[in-house]
Design a protein around this motif. Structure first.
Motif, PDB file in Angstrom:
ATOM      1  N   ASN A 186      36.493  38.818  42.348  1.00 57.88           N
ATOM      2  CA  ASN A 186      37.575  37.839  42.391  1.00 57.88           C
ATOM      3  C   ASN A 186      38.854  38.451  42.935  1.00 57.88           C
ATOM      4  OD1 ASN A 186      36.661  35.280  41.502  1.00 57.88           O
ATOM      5  ND2 ASN A 186      36.425  36.094  39.445  1.00 57.88           N
TER       6      ASN A 186
ATOM      7  N   LEU B 111      38.757  38.892  46.653  1.00 54.94           N
ATOM      8  CA  LEU B 111      38.865  37.626  47.366  1.00 54.94           C
ATOM      9  C   LEU B 111      40.294  37.321  47.802  1.00 54.94           C
ATOM     10  CD1 LEU B 111      36.900  35.321  48.093  1.00 54.94           C
ATOM     11  CD2 LEU B 111      37.596  34.178  45.999  1.00 54.94           C
ATOM     12  N   ILE B 112      41.253  37.701  46.987  1.00 54.94           N
ATOM     13  CA  ILE B 112      42.633  37.313  47.276  1.00 54.94           C
ATOM     14  C   ILE B 112      43.400  38.389  48.046  1.00 54.94           C
ATOM     15  CG2 ILE B 112      42.739  35.790  45.264  1.00 54.94           C
ATOM     16  CD1 ILE B 112      44.349  38.006  43.877  1.00 54.94           C
TER      17      ILE B 112
ATOM     18  N   TRP C  46      46.057  34.317  36.162  1.00 53.17           N
ATOM     19  CA  TRP C  46      46.829  35.511  35.840  1.00 53.17           C
ATOM     20  C   TRP C  46      47.830  35.743  36.956  1.00 53.17           C
ATOM     21  CZ3 TRP C  46      45.669  40.367  38.574  1.00 53.17           C
ATOM     22  CH2 TRP C  46      44.784  40.154  39.632  1.00 53.17           C
TER      23      TRP C  46
ATOM     24  N   ASN D 186      49.168  38.338  39.722  1.00 57.55           N
ATOM     25  CA  ASN D 186      48.814  39.592  40.401  1.00 57.55           C
ATOM     26  C   ASN D 186      50.049  40.483  40.538  1.00 57.55           C
ATOM     27  OD1 ASN D 186      50.328  38.632  42.509  1.00 57.55           O
ATOM     28  ND2 ASN D 186      48.654  38.498  43.963  1.00 57.55           N
TER      29      ASN D 186
ATOM     30  N   ILE E  93      47.642  33.443  40.209  1.00 57.42           N
ATOM     31  CA  ILE E  93      46.303  33.370  40.809  1.00 57.42           C
ATOM     32  C   ILE E  93      45.326  32.651  39.885  1.00 57.42           C
ATOM     33  CG2 ILE E  93      44.371  34.696  41.748  1.00 57.42           C
ATOM     34  CD1 ILE E  93      46.902  35.151  43.306  1.00 57.42           C
TER      35      ILE E  93
ATOM     36  N   ARG F  99      41.550  32.094  38.929  1.00 61.47           N
ATOM     37  CA  ARG F  99      40.311  32.836  39.122  1.00 61.47           C
ATOM     38  C   ARG F  99      39.094  31.939  38.919  1.00 61.47           C
ATOM     39  NH1 ARG F  99      39.721  38.444  35.940  1.00 61.47           N
ATOM     40  NH2 ARG F  99      41.212  39.147  37.495  1.00 61.47           N
TER      41      ARG F  99
ATOM     42  N   TYR G  29      42.702  30.052  44.382  1.00 59.71           N
ATOM     43  CA  TYR G  29      41.304  30.284  43.996  1.00 59.71           C
ATOM     44  C   TYR G  29      40.468  30.691  45.207  1.00 59.71           C
ATOM     45  CZ  TYR G  29      36.517  29.318  42.532  1.00 59.71           C
ATOM     46  OH  TYR G  29      35.178  29.428  42.273  1.00 59.71           O
ATOM     47  N   LEU G  30      40.728  30.042  46.332  1.00 61.23           N
ATOM     48  CA  LEU G  30      39.945  30.325  47.541  1.00 61.23           C
ATOM     49  C   LEU G  30      40.384  31.614  48.242  1.00 61.23           C
ATOM     50  CD1 LEU G  30      39.752  26.733  49.093  1.00 61.23           C
ATOM     51  CD2 LEU G  30      37.952  27.955  47.847  1.00 61.23           C
ATOM     52  N   GLY G  31      41.520  32.143  47.792  1.00 57.43           N
ATOM     53  CA  GLY G  31      41.996  33.380  48.392  1.00 57.43           C
ATOM     54  C   GLY G  31      42.693  33.187  49.723  1.00 57.43           C
TER      55      GLY G  31
END
Lengths: 189, 189
Positions: free
Chosen positions: A140, A143-144, B59, B61, B67, B69, B173-175
DNA sequence: TGTTTTTTTTGACAAATGGCAAAAACTATT
DNA sequence: AATAGTTTTTGCCATTTGTCAAAAAAAACA
């Protein structure tokens, strides 16, 4: 062998007799580079524990590209949980990146361990949920992030591993193209 | 309530009495949009099961970005396994995206269920490993795809969900960035 | 309905990554 | 050392995504 016991003891206390029983059920298995511990399409029949070498969990995506989804290094379990517990065909292969030495347990051995060691199921449950949770967090977070950050992160999480695997394999794991990874690496130096 | 029972029955057979026992241990909990079922930094004290609404696992980052998840929708468990089982602080929050209604079980209730229902631990173990495995596969597959493919994949895997969550949340979520997702969406139409 | 607030879209440009193919570097083998 | 095979790097250019800020649209509220 003691590596396996140490691993398990992180999750529970065991008596000497139980430890001996576990040892007695383990079989040694050697897998040459390029061979598979588990092949996609087949049902996982064994629980493995890597003593030497590296496995990669891989599959072919819809474009026919060979994608590496995970690495399994020394002193870690090699197990496709759903294939093993539900006897369903695995969608991924566990392929040796280098010559490997594993300890393996058959399904029957594990059932005997379950019967003999009251907390065995709980140990296995914790082992798998911990491993899955960790992998999920790593995946996860990757991914970001952009390619460079992913690569640096990989170096931090798996020290030394990058030098032991082909660049193309690492690139597919990181979700970037090999040429991009090569340029990223060049940029960092 | 019957949704929870149906969910559990997918993993094991239970007697009527056992089902009644499970029902008796469940408590109803309402969480308003924006409130948390579990806050980052705190220890998870409850197992939840979403009856209505959507939770997001989120959370901050290192750049201070919020972000997301994971999403937890109707008829799914809400549980931070490691925080709950090891009583360690959670690194993520479970926040309500919309008003939510949950069934919750305290740790003590679950211990009583374990004692009364022989296969309870195994059920929970299967539930968590199945959920984690699925999420991991999804996350890994997303990693190797571009933004457009990730979005289309999301629409397929979680039908209808995209319309119920803010674009910024889905993008994280999709980054990808919100502006990119907006453009991707425009492109698809 | 009108106003305020929040969310989403858009423009303009920069940076990152992909696609393809050839060159270079590295390995293994003889 | 020479050869063949594999892996990695590089060039060139297209595409995707990011950044930042403003405009437009939608939602919330008085």
């Amino acid at each position: 062998m003691k590596e396996l016991i140490n691993y398990i003891l992180k999750y529970s206390v065991l008596h000497e007799l139980q430890i001996e029983l576990i040892k007695s059920k383990a079989q040694m298995k050697v897998i040459k580079k390029g061979e598979c511990f588990l092949e996609a399409g087949k049902v996982a029949k064994q629980l493995g524990f890597v003593l030497e070498g590296i496995l990669r969990v891989c599959w072919y995506n819809d474009k026919g590209e060979d994608i590496t989804r995970a690495f399994i290094t020394e002193n870690h379990f090699a197990l496709n949980v759903s294939s093993f517990t539900n006897s369903t065909p695995s969608e991924v292969s566990f392929e040796a990146i280098s010559d490997c030495k594993l300890l393996v347990f058959s399904k029957n051995s594990l059932i005997e361990l379950e019967e003999a060691i009251a907390c065995w199921k709980e140990i296995m449950s914790k082992v798998t949920s911990t491993a899955l949770t960790n992998k999920l967090r790593i995946s996860n977070n990757m991914l970001i992030q952009d390619g460079k950050t992913r690569y640096l992160e990989f170096l931090k999480i798996y020290p030394g591993l990058a030098n032991r695997i082909p660049l193309s394999t690492l690139a597919s794991y990181l979700g970037i193209k090999q040429s991009s990874l090569s340029r990223i690496r060049k940029n960092i130096k």
